[in-house]
Design a protein around this motif. Structure first.
Motif, PDB file in Angstrom:
ATOM      1  N   ALA A  66      41.197  45.346  44.763  1.00  0.00           N
ATOM      2  CA  ALA A  66      40.480  44.067  44.818  1.00  0.00           C
ATOM      3  C   ALA A  66      40.404  43.584  46.254  1.00  0.00           C
ATOM      4  O   ALA A  66      39.360  43.107  46.716  1.00  0.00           O
ATOM      5  CB  ALA A  66      41.189  43.036  43.944  1.00  0.00           C
ATOM      6  N   ASP A  67      41.511  43.727  46.978  1.00  0.00           N
ATOM      7  CA  ASP A  67      41.567  43.311  48.366  1.00  0.00           C
ATOM      8  C   ASP A  67      40.641  44.177  49.236  1.00  0.00           C
ATOM      9  O   ASP A  67      39.870  43.677  50.048  1.00  0.00           O
ATOM     10  CB  ASP A  67      43.020  43.406  48.846  1.00  0.00           C
ATOM     11  CG  ASP A  67      43.210  42.711  50.181  1.00  0.00           C
ATOM     12  OD1 ASP A  67      42.284  42.025  50.620  1.00  0.00           O
ATOM     13  OD2 ASP A  67      44.286  42.874  50.780  1.00  0.00           O
ATOM     14  N   LYS A  74      39.056  47.553  35.784  1.00  0.00           N
ATOM     15  CA  LYS A  74      38.127  48.286  34.930  1.00  0.00           C
ATOM     16  C   LYS A  74      37.775  49.640  35.553  1.00  0.00           C
ATOM     17  O   LYS A  74      37.628  50.632  34.832  1.00  0.00           O
ATOM     18  CB  LYS A  74      36.865  47.460  34.687  1.00  0.00           C
ATOM     19  CG  LYS A  74      36.044  48.033  33.550  1.00  0.00           C
ATOM     20  CD  LYS A  74      35.070  47.056  32.965  1.00  0.00           C
ATOM     21  CE  LYS A  74      34.325  47.739  31.808  1.00  0.00           C
ATOM     22  NZ  LYS A  74      33.203  46.967  31.312  1.00  0.00           N
ATOM     23  N   ILE A 116      29.841  47.699  39.908  1.00  0.00           N
ATOM     24  CA  ILE A 116      30.842  47.798  40.969  1.00  0.00           C
ATOM     25  C   ILE A 116      32.036  48.638  40.522  1.00  0.00           C
ATOM     26  O   ILE A 116      32.547  49.457  41.281  1.00  0.00           O
ATOM     27  CB  ILE A 116      31.341  46.394  41.356  1.00  0.00           C
ATOM     28  CG1 ILE A 116      30.188  45.476  41.680  1.00  0.00           C
ATOM     29  CG2 ILE A 116      32.348  46.465  42.486  1.00  0.00           C
ATOM     30  CD1 ILE A 116      29.620  45.592  43.036  1.00  0.00           C
ATOM     31  N   TYR A 117      32.466  48.444  39.256  1.00  0.00           N
ATOM     32  CA  TYR A 117      33.674  49.164  38.839  1.00  0.00           C
ATOM     33  C   TYR A 117      33.432  50.678  38.780  1.00  0.00           C
ATOM     34  O   TYR A 117      34.338  51.454  39.038  1.00  0.00           O
ATOM     35  CB  TYR A 117      34.226  48.619  37.515  1.00  0.00           C
ATOM     36  CG  TYR A 117      33.332  48.824  36.315  1.00  0.00           C
ATOM     37  CD1 TYR A 117      32.392  47.863  35.953  1.00  0.00           C
ATOM     38  CD2 TYR A 117      33.432  49.965  35.532  1.00  0.00           C
ATOM     39  CE1 TYR A 117      31.581  48.035  34.866  1.00  0.00           C
ATOM     40  CE2 TYR A 117      32.614  50.154  34.431  1.00  0.00           C
ATOM     41  CZ  TYR A 117      31.692  49.196  34.106  1.00  0.00           C
ATOM     42  OH  TYR A 117      30.879  49.374  33.027  1.00  0.00           O
ATOM     43  N   THR A 159      36.980  43.523  48.132  1.00  0.00           N
ATOM     44  CA  THR A 159      36.646  42.110  47.916  1.00  0.00           C
ATOM     45  C   THR A 159      35.966  41.919  46.553  1.00  0.00           C
ATOM     46  O   THR A 159      34.834  41.455  46.454  1.00  0.00           O
ATOM     47  CB  THR A 159      35.750  41.533  49.026  1.00  0.00           C
ATOM     48  OG1 THR A 159      36.229  42.009  50.277  1.00  0.00           O
ATOM     49  CG2 THR A 159      35.773  40.025  49.049  1.00  0.00           C
ATOM     50  N   VAL A 160      36.694  42.304  45.547  1.00  0.00           N
ATOM     51  CA  VAL A 160      36.207  42.077  44.186  1.00  0.00           C
ATOM     52  C   VAL A 160      37.335  41.466  43.363  1.00  0.00           C
ATOM     53  O   VAL A 160      38.494  41.513  43.755  1.00  0.00           O
ATOM     54  CB  VAL A 160      35.759  43.388  43.481  1.00  0.00           C
ATOM     55  CG1 VAL A 160      34.546  43.985  44.181  1.00  0.00           C
ATOM     56  CG2 VAL A 160      36.899  44.389  43.412  1.00  0.00           C
ATOM     57  N   ASN A 161      36.969  40.902  42.247  1.00  0.00           N
ATOM     58  CA  ASN A 161      37.970  40.344  41.352  1.00  0.00           C
ATOM     59  C   ASN A 161      38.884  41.463  40.834  1.00  0.00           C
ATOM     60  O   ASN A 161      38.408  42.556  40.531  1.00  0.00           O
ATOM     61  CB  ASN A 161      37.261  39.660  40.188  1.00  0.00           C
ATOM     62  CG  ASN A 161      38.222  38.827  39.358  1.00  0.00           C
ATOM     63  OD1 ASN A 161      39.009  39.357  38.592  1.00  0.00           O
ATOM     64  ND2 ASN A 161      38.159  37.537  39.549  1.00  0.00           N
ATOM     65  N   PRO A 162      40.185  41.212  40.751  1.00  0.00           N
ATOM     66  CA  PRO A 162      41.101  42.274  40.278  1.00  0.00           C
ATOM     67  C   PRO A 162      40.739  42.808  38.895  1.00  0.00           C
ATOM     68  O   PRO A 162      41.031  43.975  38.590  1.00  0.00           O
ATOM     69  CB  PRO A 162      42.476  41.600  40.285  1.00  0.00           C
ATOM     70  CG  PRO A 162      42.262  40.171  40.589  1.00  0.00           C
ATOM     71  CD  PRO A 162      40.922  40.029  41.202  1.00  0.00           C
ATOM     72  N   ALA A 163      40.090  41.975  38.080  1.00  0.00           N
ATOM     73  CA  ALA A 163      39.691  42.459  36.751  1.00  0.00           C
ATOM     74  C   ALA A 163      38.642  43.570  36.876  1.00  0.00           C
ATOM     75  O   ALA A 163      38.647  44.526  36.107  1.00  0.00           O
ATOM     76  CB  ALA A 163      39.130  41.297  35.924  1.00  0.00           C
ATOM     77  N   THR A 164      37.769  43.423  37.865  1.00  0.00           N
ATOM     78  CA  THR A 164      36.750  44.448  38.109  1.00  0.00           C
ATOM     79  C   THR A 164      37.426  45.741  38.565  1.00  0.00           C
ATOM     80  O   THR A 164      37.098  46.834  38.085  1.00  0.00           O
ATOM     81  CB  THR A 164      35.766  43.984  39.204  1.00  0.00           C
ATOM     82  OG1 THR A 164      35.354  42.663  38.907  1.00  0.00           O
ATOM     83  CG2 THR A 164      34.574  44.894  39.299  1.00  0.00           C
ATOM     84  N   TYR A 174      45.209  45.310  42.518  1.00  0.00           N
ATOM     85  CA  TYR A 174      45.207  44.244  43.524  1.00  0.00           C
ATOM     86  C   TYR A 174      44.860  44.784  44.905  1.00  0.00           C
ATOM     87  O   TYR A 174      44.146  44.156  45.679  1.00  0.00           O
ATOM     88  CB  TYR A 174      46.563  43.519  43.530  1.00  0.00           C
ATOM     89  CG  TYR A 174      46.846  42.904  42.196  1.00  0.00           C
ATOM     90  CD1 TYR A 174      46.184  41.752  41.777  1.00  0.00           C
ATOM     91  CD2 TYR A 174      47.726  43.513  41.292  1.00  0.00           C
ATOM     92  CE1 TYR A 174      46.385  41.213  40.530  1.00  0.00           C
ATOM     93  CE2 TYR A 174      47.950  42.975  40.040  1.00  0.00           C
ATOM     94  CZ  TYR A 174      47.276  41.819  39.650  1.00  0.00           C
ATOM     95  OH  TYR A 174      47.472  41.292  38.415  1.00  0.00           O
TER      96      TYR A 174
END
Lengths: 300, 129, 246
Positions: free
Chosen positions: B41-42, B53, B11-12, B45-50, B38
């Protein structure tokens, strides 16, 4: 700072060990997925973190305190599952306003907006809700409480796929604005892996893996091809999974790091490299000794 | 925004490639601020860590640079860099696969060139229509 | 974001108390229903009936009493106290901020409220019985010195009823907690009570007399309160280490 510290935690029920010498740490404001098969011990572990049950052995600390019977931990934690019950004398909207008074960070506007979005009937009783609606309603409480530690045990049970997507989206959006530590459990990783940062894979009460989801995605590959060629290629290496899918052909799953050097030669040997979904990988990692369901039928 | 979760690409990487496209199409200009982890991520719809990266992937290639306390900005030569990089990596890889497939199907070099030429013509006609 | 302020046990317990009052409101309807049924039975037959005659003259006497209402209320509070310790009721607390002590404190608070409510209503139903009889029967046939109740007597009746209910709720609550530890107590408790009453009749009777023969209200109150504190205290201690089951 670690929100959860778990050292050698064991939980026994008589002879049966639901959790066996489990150790891990979970940092603040991370979304962690607790993944495992049915009966792996996910719920037992989550309930222990929520302070419902106490460890038989080992030490568990949540917000640097033992969670069992601790009012401070309880005030900062919410545990959502589909066993939640509410008094029949409360209508759905009553529940939202009554529960609100217990949680310092509760956001009524968010609760009501989600309640309306999922078109609940304010006058309905909680016990009359369908399985999916119950899960959705309980999840609204989980999100709106904005507890520093939010635990959602199989939150999407019974939800249809549209609601599932909306739920995960809502959870993520609110998390981005108000970061908190979130634990989500599921036996199906694929539906929630995008919103996770870390994953804790539990097998038979023990920790199997604890790592960032991004690393899990690149942990292993599948290789398919002629049995002879493949066996020579992976000789002496630990396999995660092995399956004979046609006569003379073999499929194996192997950690990427084990074949990093030889990776270029895979194709030259007439072998095929296949991506492996995280779901399948979890199943293989927590698999019983060798073989799959196919073996059951082969014997006949 | 919809990500292809079945794709072999993490994904990243998909996020990084999408950002590169945005820069190529000049939707984000040089020295402009790029989306934060952020926001990404919004959007995805993924984790902000992803998402972080994905941004770091671009930072590693100096396509974006950090400004302390202000976030990530598009580097001055980003567009040119992406263009060369994509030509070199993606296009060459595609051509390699194209040639292998053509050989497998007994398509000669001149036939292949002809096909590419015709395809380009079709495309232009469609645009004119 | 994260509140560092420690949570206050009393404020949480009182929040739970209010939650329970609203949540268990149906229990109160149950009490009123039980009292109305008791009233109905009392009116129908009276407690005892006496009739004698010698052919020429016959006398029949009906004794009416509100004691059936009180007895029904006592059973209700016993039932309610046991109910609060059941799994079904404990589960209702899971979504809230709670621990064992706050749960017990709010339960005790709820039971005390129920006792006050039960004591008052059962006494008032007694008054209602008198009023109904006064208007439905031929007044000349009512023989009672105590028919018209003095207000001070009513207050005394209420106080005694409440105190008995407190005592019974304590017994019921402890019974409920013990049966959660082991189902064996379902058999052990009645067996022990019957056993003592048969084998050690003196002790058992003096135990009953300890409460029933007390003529001073303050002393009776003191006895009940101390006994109840012991009963609830032991219940809290026993249930403190117990895990929340689902």
């Amino acid at each position: 700072m670690n929100v959860i510290q778990c050292r050698d935690v064991t939980k026994s029920y008589g002879q049966n060990k639901a959790l066996d010498r489990l150790s891990f740490e979970i940092g603040e404001n991370k979304i962690t997925g607790f993944i495992g098969r049915n009966g792996a011990g996910k719920t037992t572990l989550l309930k222990m973190i929520a302070g419902y049950i106490k460890p038989t052995q080992g030490e568990l600390q949540v917000f640097s305190r033992k969670p069992f019977n601790n009012l401070d931990v309880s005030a900062k934690t919410i545990f959502i599952d589909d066993n939640m019950t509410f008094p029949d004398s409360f209508r759905l909207t009553d529940i939202l306003s009554e529960v609100a008074s217990f949680y310092a960070a509760w956001n009524s506007n968010l609760a009501i907006a989600l309640f309306n979005y999922f078109s609940f009937d304010p006058n309905q009783a909680h016990s009359n809700l369908s399985k999916g609606s119950k899960s959705t309603f309980n999840s609204i409480i989980g999100i709106a409480s904005r507890c520093p530690l939010t635990i959602l045990d199989e939150p999407t049970t019974g939800m249809d796929s549209a609601v599932r997507k909306d739920f995960y989206k809502a959870l993520l959006k609110d998390y981005l604005e108000h970061p908190r530590t979130i634990l989500l459990s599921s036996h199906l990783l694929s539906e929630l892996e995008e919103i996770l940062e870390d994953i804790l894979l539990i097998d038979n009460g023990s920790k199997c893996l604890h790592l960032p989801v991004m690393e899990l995605r690149e942990l292993a590959v599948g290789i398919r091809g002629n049995e002879q060629a493949l066996l020579t290629f992976v000789e002496g290496k630990e396999l995660i999974y092995k399956e004979e899918f046609a006569k003379g052909s073999l499929y194996v799953v192997i950690k990427k790091e084990l074949i990093e050097q030889e990776f270029k030669h895979v194709r030259q040997n007439g072998l095929e490299v296949l991506p492996i979904s995280t779901d399948d990988l979890c199943v293989y990692l927590t698999g019983k000794t060798g073989g799959g369901i196919d073996d059951v039928f082969k014997r006949g | 925004m919809i990500l292809n979760t079945d794709s072999m690409k993490p994904i990243y990487v998909q996020i990084a490639e999408w950002l590169e496209l945005e820069i190529l199409n000049s939707n984000i200009k040089e020295d402009e601020r790029i989306y934060s982890q952020y926001q990404l991520a919004d959007m995805f719809t993924v984790n902000p860590a992803t998402a972080a990266k994905g941004l770091n992937l671009l930072a590693d290639e100096n396509i974006v640079y950090k400004r302390r306390g202000l976030g990530m900005f598009v580097s001055p030569n980003a567009k040119q860099f992406i263009l060369t990089k994509r030509r070199k990596q993606i296009l060459e890889q595609m051509i390699k696969e194209l040639v292998i497939e053509a050989n497998r199907l007994d398509v000669s070099e001149s036939e292949l060139i002809m096909m590419i030429h015709n395809f380009g013509q079709d495309d232009k006609e469609e645009e004119q229509l | 974001m994260m509140s560092l302020k420690e949570v206050d046990l009393l404020s949480i317990s009182s929040k739970q108390y209010v939650y329970k009052l609203k949540a268990y409101s149906t229990l109160f309807y149950g009490l009123l229903l039980a009292q109305i049924i008791a009233l109905f039975f009392s009116l129908l037959n009276g407690i005892s009936y006496m009739s004698s005659g010698n052919g020429e003259l016959s006398v029949s006497v009906n004794t009416y009493s509100a004691s059936l209402v009180i007895i029904f209320s006592f059973f209700w509070i016993l039932f309610a106290a046991i109910q609060l310790t059941t799994k079904q009721y404990k589960q209702l607390e899971n979504p809230l901020v709670t621990n064992s002590i706050s749960r017990n404190l709010s339960n005790i608070g709820f039971l005390m409220t129920a006792c006050v409510f039960g004591g008052i209503t059962s006494s008032l139903v007694g008054v209602l019985l008198r009023i109904i009889m006064y208007f439905t029967f031929d007044r000349s046939q009512i023989i009672s010195d105590e028919f018209i109740l003095a207000f001070s007597d009513l207050l005394l009746g209420i106080s005694v009823a409440i105190l008995y209910m407190v005592l019974i709720s304590g017994i019921g609550y402890l019974t409920g907690v013990l049966t959660k530890v082991s189902m064996a107590f379902v058999i052990i408790i009645p067996a022990v009570i019957i056993g003592i009453s048969k084998a050690y009749t003196d002790i058992f009777q003096s135990l009953i007399k300890f409460f029933t023969l007390e003529s001073s209200l303050p002393l009776f109150g003191l006895k009940v309160i101390i006994t109840s504190i012991l009963l609830f205290g032991v219940s809290i201690l026993i249930s403190n280490r117990e895990e929340v089951s689902q």
